[in-house]
Design a protein around this motif. Structure first.
Motif, PDB file in Angstrom:
ATOM      1  N   LEU A  20       0.799  -1.135   0.093  1.00 31.52           N
ATOM      2  CA  LEU A  20      -0.030   0.066   0.051  1.00 31.52           C
ATOM      3  C   LEU A  20       0.837   1.181   0.109  1.00 31.52           C
ATOM      4  N   TYR A  21       2.034   1.323   0.908  1.00 36.29           N
ATOM      5  CA  TYR A  21       3.025   2.217   0.743  1.00 36.29           C
ATOM      6  C   TYR A  21       3.331   2.508  -0.833  1.00 36.29           C
ATOM      7  N   ARG A  22       3.776   1.670  -1.169  1.00 32.76           N
ATOM      8  CA  ARG A  22       4.365   1.533  -2.749  1.00 32.76           C
ATOM      9  C   ARG A  22       3.462   1.922  -3.604  1.00 32.76           C
ATOM     10  N   PHE A  23       1.996   1.824  -3.404  1.00 32.61           N
ATOM     11  CA  PHE A  23       1.006   2.311  -4.187  1.00 32.61           C
ATOM     12  C   PHE A  23       0.816   3.916  -4.078  1.00 32.61           C
ATOM     13  N   ALA A  24       1.187   4.370  -2.716  1.00 32.63           N
ATOM     14  CA  ALA A  24       0.857   5.839  -2.526  1.00 32.63           C
ATOM     15  C   ALA A  24       2.271   6.389  -3.027  1.00 32.63           C
ATOM     16  N   ALA A  25       3.282   5.804  -3.008  1.00 28.37           N
ATOM     17  CA  ALA A  25       4.724   6.287  -3.249  1.00 28.37           C
ATOM     18  C   ALA A  25       4.652   6.436  -5.056  1.00 28.37           C
ATOM     19  N   ALA A  26       3.921   5.509  -5.608  1.00 28.07           N
ATOM     20  CA  ALA A  26       4.106   5.529  -7.038  1.00 28.07           C
ATOM     21  C   ALA A  26       3.744   6.606  -7.861  1.00 28.07           C
ATOM     22  N   PHE A  27       3.031   7.586  -6.895  1.00 27.21           N
ATOM     23  CA  PHE A  27       2.445   8.759  -7.942  1.00 27.21           C
ATOM     24  C   PHE A  27       3.643   9.860  -7.960  1.00 27.21           C
ATOM     25  N   ALA A  28       4.651   9.722  -7.009  1.00 25.04           N
ATOM     26  CA  ALA A  28       5.802  10.711  -7.427  1.00 25.04           C
ATOM     27  C   ALA A  28       6.991  10.030  -7.884  1.00 25.04           C
ATOM     28  N   ALA A  29       7.772  11.019  -8.189  1.00 24.37           N
ATOM     29  CA  ALA A  29       9.029  10.463  -9.070  1.00 24.37           C
ATOM     30  C   ALA A  29       9.909   9.817  -7.874  1.00 24.37           C
ATOM     31  N   GLY A  30      10.106   9.972  -6.691  1.00 23.64           N
ATOM     32  CA  GLY A  30      10.937   9.550  -5.798  1.00 23.64           C
ATOM     33  C   GLY A  30      10.091   8.897  -4.368  1.00 23.64           C
ATOM     34  N   ARG A  31      10.825   8.082  -3.488  1.00 25.99           N
ATOM     35  CA  ARG A  31       9.980   7.564  -2.514  1.00 25.99           C
ATOM     36  C   ARG A  31      10.968   8.069  -1.175  1.00 25.99           C
ATOM     37  N   PRO A  32      10.419   8.866  -0.480  1.00 28.52           N
ATOM     38  CA  PRO A  32      11.044   8.825   0.893  1.00 28.52           C
ATOM     39  C   PRO A  32      11.234   7.853   1.718  1.00 28.52           C
ATOM     40  N   LEU A  33      12.275   7.779   2.508  1.00 28.98           N
ATOM     41  CA  LEU A  33      12.721   6.462   3.132  1.00 28.98           C
ATOM     42  C   LEU A  33      12.781   5.131   2.500  1.00 28.98           C
ATOM     43  N   ALA A  34      12.846   5.169   1.251  1.00 27.81           N
ATOM     44  CA  ALA A  34      12.876   4.258   0.372  1.00 27.81           C
ATOM     45  C   ALA A  34      13.647   2.895   0.993  1.00 27.81           C
ATOM     46  N   HIS A  35      14.969   3.129   1.260  1.00 27.43           N
ATOM     47  CA  HIS A  35      15.861   1.846   1.588  1.00 27.43           C
ATOM     48  C   HIS A  35      15.561   1.423   2.997  1.00 27.43           C
ATOM     49  N   PHE A  36      15.113   2.449   3.676  1.00 29.42           N
ATOM     50  CA  PHE A  36      14.692   1.991   5.138  1.00 29.42           C
ATOM     51  C   PHE A  36      13.246   0.823   5.262  1.00 29.42           C
ATOM     52  N   VAL A  37      12.397   1.500   4.265  1.00 29.58           N
ATOM     53  CA  VAL A  37      11.064   0.650   4.173  1.00 29.58           C
ATOM     54  C   VAL A  37      11.481  -0.682   3.398  1.00 29.58           C
TER      55      VAL A  37
ATOM     56  N   VAL B 191       5.552  -1.916  14.357  1.00 35.09           N
ATOM     57  CA  VAL B 191       6.043  -0.641  13.979  1.00 35.09           C
ATOM     58  C   VAL B 191       6.155  -0.580  12.456  1.00 35.09           C
ATOM     59  N   HIS B 192       6.503  -1.550  11.920  1.00 39.63           N
ATOM     60  CA  HIS B 192       6.491  -1.482  10.151  1.00 39.63           C
ATOM     61  C   HIS B 192       4.845  -1.404   9.858  1.00 39.63           C
ATOM     62  N   TRP B 193       3.882  -1.988  10.502  1.00 42.24           N
ATOM     63  CA  TRP B 193       2.502  -1.778   9.972  1.00 42.24           C
ATOM     64  C   TRP B 193       2.249  -0.513  10.164  1.00 42.24           C
ATOM     65  N   SER B 194       2.099   0.103  11.688  1.00 42.22           N
ATOM     66  CA  SER B 194       1.574   1.348  11.795  1.00 42.22           C
ATOM     67  C   SER B 194       2.470   2.597  11.102  1.00 42.22           C
ATOM     68  N   VAL B 195       3.616   2.447  11.151  1.00 40.25           N
ATOM     69  CA  VAL B 195       4.520   3.587  10.516  1.00 40.25           C
ATOM     70  C   VAL B 195       3.825   3.603   9.135  1.00 40.25           C
ATOM     71  N   LEU B 196       3.899   2.632   8.240  1.00 44.76           N
ATOM     72  CA  LEU B 196       3.597   2.460   6.866  1.00 44.76           C
ATOM     73  C   LEU B 196       2.215   3.019   6.515  1.00 44.76           C
ATOM     74  N   LEU B 197       1.284   2.415   7.331  1.00 45.43           N
ATOM     75  CA  LEU B 197      -0.021   2.708   7.025  1.00 45.43           C
ATOM     76  C   LEU B 197      -0.325   4.224   7.299  1.00 45.43           C
ATOM     77  N   LEU B 198       0.220   4.866   8.496  1.00 45.00           N
ATOM     78  CA  LEU B 198       0.072   6.175   8.680  1.00 45.00           C
ATOM     79  C   LEU B 198       0.827   7.394   7.690  1.00 45.00           C
ATOM     80  N   LEU B 199       2.018   6.755   7.041  1.00 43.96           N
ATOM     81  CA  LEU B 199       2.757   7.612   6.073  1.00 43.96           C
ATOM     82  C   LEU B 199       1.838   7.517   4.818  1.00 43.96           C
ATOM     83  N   VAL B 200       0.947   6.303   4.740  1.00 43.76           N
ATOM     84  CA  VAL B 200       0.244   6.321   3.375  1.00 43.76           C
ATOM     85  C   VAL B 200      -0.998   7.465   3.636  1.00 43.76           C
TER      86      VAL B 200
END
Length: 569
Positions: free
Chosen positions: A82-99, A136-145
């Motif tokens: 779902l995070y990749r879905f939201a990030a696909a609208f932009a050219a770059g992904r913040p926190l890409a390597h961490f996620v 942490v993985h679930w909550s952070v990514l869903l809240l970022l989305v």
């Protein structure tokens, strides 16, 4: 309570399965990367919800244990997808390597865990670390989305904004449900029921975000639709193309959440443009909508193509209505121009008849009177008186001849009956002939500054008509010395007639080449028709050239004729 929780679970299964079907269908229709991420996310979540009904609470066999680990891994990758879905609208992904790294580590850890504690068992330290990472993985990514979609949706059109807000609501509800499920304890408590209801809220949010019902879309779209209906209703009152564009472009931009919109005509020029001044950091999407009357260029956010498909269809429908309004204004403008042309032609005809009658009456009356005097009283007149009368008679005949030639020139020019036949001429020799023909008595006072070897390919009759009118104008309204200059540059002949008189009043310059136009000062002191310069310019344009005026230095008037070489015509 157990029965209610079971019903909530079944409802959630149906809702998430429906969302997965919607996302898969959209991907099959669009074949876009964005739709693919959404489809993968909800297919994985749907499989997890199904496994909750199919797998036992305490898996015993190897197949059941492996299936449980696969279900946990699918649940783990859902927020990542779902995070990749939201990030696909932009050219770059913040926190890409961490996620990416955290997701990979947790998926591998899911398969490498020594064991998964059963319900009621205590958690060893390594499973506690795994569970913390999972949460942490679930909550952070869903809240970022949720934050990304909510923030970006504020600049979108109503339908797209509401859909993005529904997805943000769904992400937030699922994150809250997972966090609260840790402390749910008894699977059949009110707390567990609340967690299930949060899951239902999240599922509804996702389903409405990806596929809102038509009635809900209409409700969300009402503000833009009301404004658009008002703008379309006002189109019938628009009298020009610019008015049509000014009334329709802003609501059209609002309909699709455009940052800017412009109407390009078929020749590439921009008729009108509208900028909203809004922007965000999500990139942009430039789309061109082709219509028979031109192209609508729309600059939207990168979210608009995915969330505003139906709005684009409405946009195209309104664009077609705009074409009808533009056609109406063009027909109206053509009718107005035709009416103005008829009125102007009628005015010119009236002026022409009045002027011709007045100008013809004077020389004809003078010629008639002098002829009668000479015929009836020649024996009573002295030689000096006869010579004076004959000189006056010659002057009036020339004046009449000039007027008749001007009237004939006007009739030929108005009927587009002027034929241009270029031929090679010696420019100086031709200008000398014109000077002697126009001002035989003042030829010595007119200077000709032209290279004797200069030759040009021009129409002789057009050159004579133009230069003779310019010379007559200089002799009549200017003062000596009068100078005629000519040169050729890049295949274009430049002929300048310059006098040393008072020049043209600045306020009269815009009307200088109009028919029958004469300044107030010259009309009182010099006789004339006000046709010479108009005829000169018309002949020049028939030759694909031009006649222009500029003040001479230190005083006087200078008229420059430019004629292109027509050797290949």
């Amino acid at each position: 309570m157990r029965h209610a929780i079971g019903i909530i679970g079944a409802v959630n299964l149906v809702l998430f399965a429906a969302t997965a079907v919607v996302c898969v269908r959209q991907w099959l229709r669009d074949r876009s990367v964005i739709a693919l991420w959404a489809a993968l996310a909800f297919v994985s979540l749907g499989l997890v919800v199904c496994s909750d009904f199919l797998l036992p609470t305490d898996p015993a066999t190897t197949v059941e244990k492996v299936s449980l680990r696969i279900a946990i891994a699918l649940l783990l990758v859902f927020p990542y997808l779902l995070y990749r879905f939201a990030a696909a609208f932009a050219a770059g992904r913040p926190l890409a390597h961490f996620v990416d790294g955290l997701t990979t580590v947790l998926v591998l850890a899911t398969g490498l865990l020594p064991d998964i504690p059963s319900e009621g068992e205590s958690w060893p330290w390594w499973f506690v670390l795994y569970a913390v990472g999972f949460l942490v993985h679930w909550s952070v990514l869903l809240l970022l989305v949720a934050a990304r979609l909510w923030r970006a949706g504020r600049l979108e059109a109503s339908v797209a904004r509401r859909r993005m807000q529904m997805l943000a609501l769904g992400s937030t509800a699922l994150a809250a449900a997972l966090l609260l499920s840790v402390g749910a304890g008894d699977d059949h408590s009110w707390f567990a029921l609340s967690v299930g209801l949060l899951g239902t809220l999240g599922a509804i949010g996702f389903l409405l975000g990806f596929s809102p019902p038509a009635a809900l879309r209409l409700l969300w779209r009402r503000p833009e639709q009301t404004r658009m209906q008002s703008a379309v209703g006002e189109l019938m009152g628009a009298a020009t193309e610019h008015e049509v564009a000014a009334r329709v472009l802003p609501p059209m931009a609002e309909m699709v959440g455009a940052r800017g919109i412009a109407l390009e005509l078929p020749d590439g020029s921009v008729l009108a443009a509208h900028e909203t001044g809004d922007g965000d950091g999500s990139g942009g999407d430039l789309r061109r909508f082709e219509f028979p009357y031109g192209t609508l260029v729309v600059r939207t956010s990168s979210f608009a193509p995915f969330f505003g498909g139906e709005e684009r269809k409405l946009f195209q429908a309104v664009g077609s209505l705009m074409g009808l309004a533009l056609d109406r204004t063009r027909l109206f403008a053509q009718e107005r121009r035709a009416r103005e042309a008829l009125e102007q032609a009628d005015e010119l005809k009236s002026q022409f008849v009045a002027l011709a009658a007045h100008e013809l009456r004077s020389p004809v009356g003078a010629i008639y009177g002098i002829s009668e005097t000479i015929a009836g009283r020649s024996h009573q007149l002295t030689e000096e008186q006869l010579a004076e009368l004959q000189g006056t008679l010659t002057t009036q005949i020339r004046r009449l001849r000039e007027l008749v030639e001007q009237l004939l020139d006007l009739s030929r020019l108005d009927a587009d009956a002027v034929t241009i036949n270029p031929q090679r001429v010696r420019v100086r020799e031709r200008l000398e002939r014109i000077v002697h023909a126009v001002a035989p008595l003042d030829a010595s006072r007119i200077g000709i500054e032209v290279d004797a070897g200069l030759e040009a390919d021009v129409d002789v009759d057009a050159l004579e008509r133009i230069v003779s009118n310019l010379l007559a104008n200089a002799c009549r309204y200017g003062e000596p010395p009068v100078v005629v200059r000519a040169e050729q540059e890049d295949g274009i002949l430049h002929v300048t007639v310059e006098d040393s008189g008072p020049g043209v009043p600045e306020e009269f310059v815009p009307q200088l080449f109009d028919r029958f136009a004469r300044s107030a000062s010259s009309a009182e002191t010099v006789s004339g028709t006000g046709l010479g310069l108009a005829i000169a310019r018309s002949y020049a344009r028939a030759h694909q050239g031009e006649v222009e005026y500029r003040p001479a230095a230190p005083q006087g008037a200078a008229f420059e004729l430019t004629l292109p070489s027509l050797a290949g015509a």
